[in-house]
Design an enzyme around this catalytic site. Structure first.
Site, PDB file in Angstrom:
ATOM      1  N   LYS A 129       0.867  -1.173   0.000  1.00 60.42           N
ATOM      2  CA  LYS A 129       0.000   0.000   0.000  1.00 60.42           C
ATOM      3  C   LYS A 129       0.908   1.228   0.000  1.00 60.42           C
ATOM      4  CE  LYS A 129      -3.893   2.013   2.621  1.00 60.42           C
ATOM      5  NZ  LYS A 129      -4.828   1.798   3.759  1.00 60.42           N
TER       6      LYS A 129
ATOM      7  N   SER B 245      -9.737   1.827   2.882  1.00 56.50           N
ATOM      8  CA  SER B 245      -8.853   2.594   2.046  1.00 56.50           C
ATOM      9  C   SER B 245      -7.804   1.756   1.308  1.00 56.50           C
ATOM     10  CB  SER B 245      -8.131   3.623   2.914  1.00 56.50           C
ATOM     11  OG  SER B 245      -7.300   2.976   3.852  1.00 56.50           O
TER      12      SER B 245
ATOM     13  N   SER C 116     -10.093  -0.590   7.079  1.00 59.91           N
ATOM     14  CA  SER C 116      -9.487  -0.357   5.763  1.00 59.91           C
ATOM     15  C   SER C 116      -8.768  -1.547   5.143  1.00 59.91           C
ATOM     16  CB  SER C 116      -8.515   0.825   5.835  1.00 59.91           C
ATOM     17  OG  SER C 116      -9.227   2.033   5.747  1.00 59.91           O
TER      18      SER C 116
END
Lengths: 477, 489, 95
Positions: B78, B153, B177
């Site tokens: 990420k 997210s 997330s």
């Protein structure tokens, strides 16, 4: 109308740790800009604070020295505001649960009375960087070397009633942190500075007047002047029908006045909240016991000991213990075998004079304590007189060697051989019949004339006691 | 030919047997990214050269016999984890030009274990979002239906793994997330205990909630990755000094007699029928595996969203103050005074949702409101944590849906932040209490994956992975893939 | 509770953000919805509850006082837009 002045001080003492409070960057003063600002100090995304054990230990040490409560579970909080020298946009400080709670200390006033000043709290926080306005015309330069240096902010109760009291309090804190070794106290480098909260109220009124905060004052003299200026400004303002505005003001030493700091006015909503990157600091009995065990002797205790063991005058003791390095120097001189009274005289006399003349701190004195003791010992064993000692000290200060070497090379050894002195005395008596007659006629003070002549003849090396005795004997016979 | 194999264990076997090289696996991932990512938008940065160099190093280690179970396996990070010398954007214009000067603990830990990072995945800006639509780099598409959101997210990580572009990816979970995108894309998403994985080098959103974790196909893959990510780190004061067990060693433990608590509040009106059905069915599956099911209650669950939307914005408003244009990141071109420079820099480079949260945070902490909002939220946070503790006195694991609905359409909730926030109703409690939780695929509703959430006690990742693995031994939901992946299993 | 445009201006200023006039209405509406959501907490009885500041019930670890960081100025200043002579520079600050 007569006015009462109310002053509280916030002293910021930079703690003498090697590394910063939350990072492993050096705290050494004077490095090239931003060479001691690591990722944590710069507030880089993703890096996190880890607390320096020494900073905690030093805060606790201070707390114990002023008899304060040590908070067993203290919390770091974020103080949020934007300023270019504050890299994260918040300062890590302590708010609701500071590490040091209520304490107190005693200050001595000019009339020799004592006064107790309350300490509200002392908390740990990180220092900000420095904004440099001088280097560029259109911009401000930011040096973050200082960012993250540990600070102990010591907050007093509003117990002081004059600028003089405020200075006495500040000096006392300075003395304590220096004794404890938790702060070098260097005010030029900004290691020790203070903010003063000043207000006035009509004498007898209970309620406090509106206060102003004077920021970042970094000398004892400026504290006194800034506060006195501010007191007068507030009184004039009120007497002219105005009111004092609560605000932050900056003292300008060049103009000797305080002025409003517009840049700080707006941001007073600091939105404190517990810093989620740090956990509660828990201090247990063992931690406190270990610090107690290494707590050094403090000024009061040292003064008492000096009085008891050395029999010095109280004014001398006060000056000797006033500064931790002076006291240590003195003790070393005595420890080397020098007579305490002579040691006190030399340290506070010749040595202090020489230091002042060269603007030196005693810690870097050109004559070491060991050499100073060597000089005093030569006075004690009558190798030289007190007068010659001054000359020897002068030479030592100029780097001509230790006392013995100077005495030897300059041939200053005192003449104690009674025969040699007698020759000189006889000659002076023979050369000055008129004065002999005067003395015999009862004019006692002519003796001084003879002593002077003998000393002149022996280039000051004759033992003055012996000269006196011999002269009297011979003139009276 | 696809070289992508169903799990790490098979990849490691093939690598060791010389049937495939890390260079081939990595090259295959890079090719898939090239082929499919224009439609998914799951990557912000791809590093072919660095990845292939790392793959070659892994192949050498394999040849030398010094390889571990993760050596040579490709993955993606990420774009919230700093990796030295590479751009780390956090999905924001603010850090579009930011080159991280150091490695995060997660990046260095996985690299040390021999994993090969191929790039950085798309995400909601500063991890603030549940749909991946707040990214400065555009929304990510769900591989199961390109009209839909993969969640957020960690939506880029989820989409990339679900589409078979990489076998695994890292994520972060502040309020769901990792778990929510895992649920919406049919993956196994693990959020460890707060403090299990160092936050060092992970750009902060909400410091008391953020935790790094994994998005993988299976629990066994997650077990291996967590082992390389977890552990003490003296650069993070909030990283726990608790030994890291061998998570793989307990995967096959029996679930006989384990007690599973099912909170009745998880099955409220907001739960879509298909999701409810899939979750109920999977709970029955656990009964078959020997577990005892018990109804429990989390009376303050509904308050978890309001608590979160005070605590997280408060912390983020402060965490994001460092982005001022002075030392790194975006700086406005305008040439005003200092206040102007700050305001323009921040206004030009933060997106709308980030600004909303910063402003919410500034508001709830501001003078006169602190006690009513922030302090009250901390108290209710304690109540929610107490509810969970009470449950764990009776049960080993808490189980329920991960999300109220399957993947929603892109744009559907963008104009209604509160509706978006309520999407995290089932996941937030674990963050507030700092507990580990995992989402595993458990069926489909409207032809879209549904996630089953398991929550454990502090540092009970081993048990969660064990429960998840046992379920994955008995079912094949985790092996289902969207057509875009070309059928991995 | 709904927020006013003045509230928005105030908190935007605190946060060093600027809300354009045409956006203000949207911020008022959305932030008011959010505040309404979080105001539900007011109804929860929290008498005697100790606020939970952190999920990790541990204490702060202390780091030995040693210098571990070397100078990285030139490397780190590559990320800065405006530096001179080793200083980060900003528009003139007037105190």
């Amino acid at each position: 109308m007569s006015w009462e002045v109310v002053i509280g001080l916030e002293v910021h003492a930079q703690l003498a740790t090697k590394s910063k409070i939350f990072s492993g960057a050096s705290t050494a003063f004077g490095a090239q800009p931003n060479t001691q600002a690591c990722l944590v100090d710069l507030g880089y995304p993703g890096v996190l604070p880890v607390l320096n054990e020494q900073a905690v230990a030093m805060a606790v040490k201070f707390g114990l020295a002023v008899g304060a409560e040590i908070t067993r579970r203290s919390v770091f909080a974020r103080k949020n505001y934007f300023y270019p020298d504050l890299p994260k946009g918040y300062q890590i400080s302590q708010f609701e649960l500071p590490i040091v709670g209520k304490g107190q200390l005693t200050i001595k006033l000019e009339d020799d009375t004592e006064k107790v000043v309350g300490i509200t709290r002392a908390h740990l926080e990180e220092d900000a960087g420095k904004s440099l306005h001088e280097n560029f015309s259109d911009r401000t330069g930011i040096d973050l070397n200082r960012a993250g240096t540990p600070l102990l902010e010591i907050v007093s109760e509003p117990d002081m009633r004059s600028a003089t009291e405020a200075v006495a309090y500040m000096r006392k804190i300075h003395q304590i942190v220096r004794y404890l070794g938790v702060c070098d106290g260097n005010m030029q480098e900004g290691s020790f500075r203070c903010d003063a909260n000043v207000s006035v109220r009509p004498m007898g009124q209970e309620e406090l007047g509106t206060r102003t905060e004077l920021k970042n004052i970094n000398s004892f003299r400026f504290v006194e002047r800034a506060i006195n200026f501010e007191i007068q400004r507030q009184i004039d303002l009120i007497e002219d029908g105005g009111t004092v505005t609560q605000e932050t003001r900056l003292y300008d030493p060049d103009k000797d006045e305080t002025r409003s700091m517009r840049s700080k006015e707006e941001a007073n909503d600091y939105r404190y909240f517990p810093d989620p990157d740090l956990l509660p600091v828990v201090i247990d009995d063992d931690f406190i016991a270990a610090i107690k065990a290494e707590l050094p002797e403090l000024p009061e205790a040292r003064a008492t000991r000096f009085a008891e063991s050395f029999g010095l005058k109280s004014a001398q003791i006060e000056t000797l213990v006033g500064d931790v390095d002076t006291a240590a120097y003195f003790e070393q001189v005595v420890g080397e075998g020098a007579d305490p009274r002579l040691a006190a005289n030399y340290v506070l006399g010749d040595l202090t004079g020489a230091l002042n003349k060269d603007s030196l701190e005693i810690a870097v004195s050109k004559v070491s304590a060991v050499d100073m003791a060597g000089l005093i010992k030569r006075v004690m064993d009558n190798t030289i007189s007190g007068k010659i000692a001054k000359e020897v000290f002068e030479a030592m200060w100029n780097g001509e060697g230790g006392a013995d070497a100077v005495i030897e090379s300059k041939g200053l050894k005192q003449i104690t051989d009674i025969g040699a002195i007698e020759v000189a005395v006889d000659q002076v008596i023979a050369d000055n019949p008129q004065q002999v007659a005067e003395f015999k006629g009862g004019k006692e003070k002519v003796l001084g004339f003879f002593v002077g002549k003998v000393m002149q003849l022996t280039q000051g090396k004759a033992n003055p006691g012996q000269v006196n005795k011999l002269l009297r004997d011979k003139l009276s016979s | 030919m696809s070289t992508l194999l169903p799990d790490f264990a098979e990849m490691a076997r093939a690598l060791r047997a010389g049937k495939v090289s890390s260079r081939e696996l990595t090259g295959d991932c890079l090719a898939r990214i090239k082929r499919h990512d224009s439609s998914l938008n799951s990557f912000i940065s791809v590093y072919p050269e660095q990845a292939l160099a790392a793959a070659d190093a892994a192949d050498k280690a394999i040849a030398a016999g010094s390889a571990g179970p993760l050596t040579g396996i490709p993955m993606a990070h990420k774009d919230i984890f700093c990796a030295e010398g590479t751009r780390t954007t956090v999905g924001s214009k603010m850090l579009d030009n930011f080159v991280a000067p150091y490695d995060s603990r997660v990046v260095s830990g996985l690299a040390a274990a021999g994993m090969v990072s191929v790039g950085k995945t798309n995400m909601d800006e500063f991890a603030m979002g549940s749909s991946n639509e707040t990214s400065y780099f555009g929304p990510v598409k769900n591989p199961w239906d390109l009209q839909r959101s993969p969640g957020g997210s960690s939506g880029g990580s989820a989409a990339a793994v679900a589409a078979g572009l990489v076998p695994a990816a890292t994520g972060t979970d502040t309020g769901g997330s990792i778990r929510q995108p895992a649920a919406l894309t049919g993956l196994t998403g693990l959020k460890p205990t707060y403090g299990r994985v160092s936050r060092y080098g992970m750009v902060a959103f909400a410091s008391s909630l953020d935790q790094a974790g994994t998005l993988t196909r299976s629990a066994s893959d997650a077990a291996l990755m967590l082992g390389a990510m977890a552990g003490f780190d003296d650069r993070d004061s909030t990283c726990a000094n608790v030994p890291v067990p061998d998570y793989s060693a307990t995967l096959n433990d029996s679930l006989q007699g384990k007690t599973i608590g099912v909170p009745k509040e998880f099955f409220d009106d907001g739960l879509e029928a298909g999701c409810a059905q899939a979750v109920q069915d999977s709970i029955k599956e656990y009964q078959k595996l020997g577990a005892v099911i018990k109804e429990v209650s989390l009376p303050n669950l509904a308050m978890s969203v309001p608590v979160y939307y005070i605590v997280a914005p408060a912390e983020c408003s402060s965490n994001l103050s460092r982005f001022d244009g002075v030392r790194f990141g975006y700086r406005t071109e305008s040439t005003g005074d200092l206040a102007d420079m700050y305001t323009r820099t921040r206004s030009e480079a933060f997106g709308v949702e980030v600004k909303r949260r910063i402003m919410t945070g500034a508001y709830v902490l501001s003078a006169g409101y602190y006690d009513a909002y922030y302090l009250q939220a901390q108290k209710v946070r304690q109540l929610i944590s107490d509810d969970l503790s009470r449950c764990f006195a009776e049960v080993d694991v808490i189980m329920g849906p991960t999300t109220p609905t399957p993947a929603f359409k892109l744009g559907e909730k963008m104009n209604d932040p509160v509706q978006m926030y309520l999407n995290d109703i089932y996941t937030i409690a674990a963050n507030l209490a700092g507990l580990p939780a995992i989402s595993i695929p458990c069926g489909f509703s409207q032809n879209l994956p549904v996630g089953l959430q398991l929550i454990g006690t502090q540092f009970a990742e081993g048990l969660l992975l064990n429960c998840a693995h046992q379920y994955q031994q008995a079912t094949d939901w985790h092996l289902r893939t969207p057509s875009i992946s070309g059928g991995v299993a | 509770m709904s927020l006013s445009k003045q509230d928005i201006d105030h908190i935007a200023r605190l946060a060093r953000l600027e809300v354009a006039p045409q956006e203000k209405g949207d911020y008022v509406e959305k932030l008011s919805q959010i505040i309404e959501l979080v105001e539900q907490l007011g109804a929860v009885d929290t008498t005697g509850v100790v606020p939970m500041a952190h999920p990790l019930d541990m204490v702060q670890r202390l780091r030995p006082d040693s210098v571990t960081e070397a100078d990285q100025r030139d490397y780190l200043q590559q990320n800065a837009r405006d530096t001179e002579n080793g200083l980060y520079t900003v528009p003139k600050v007037i105190e």
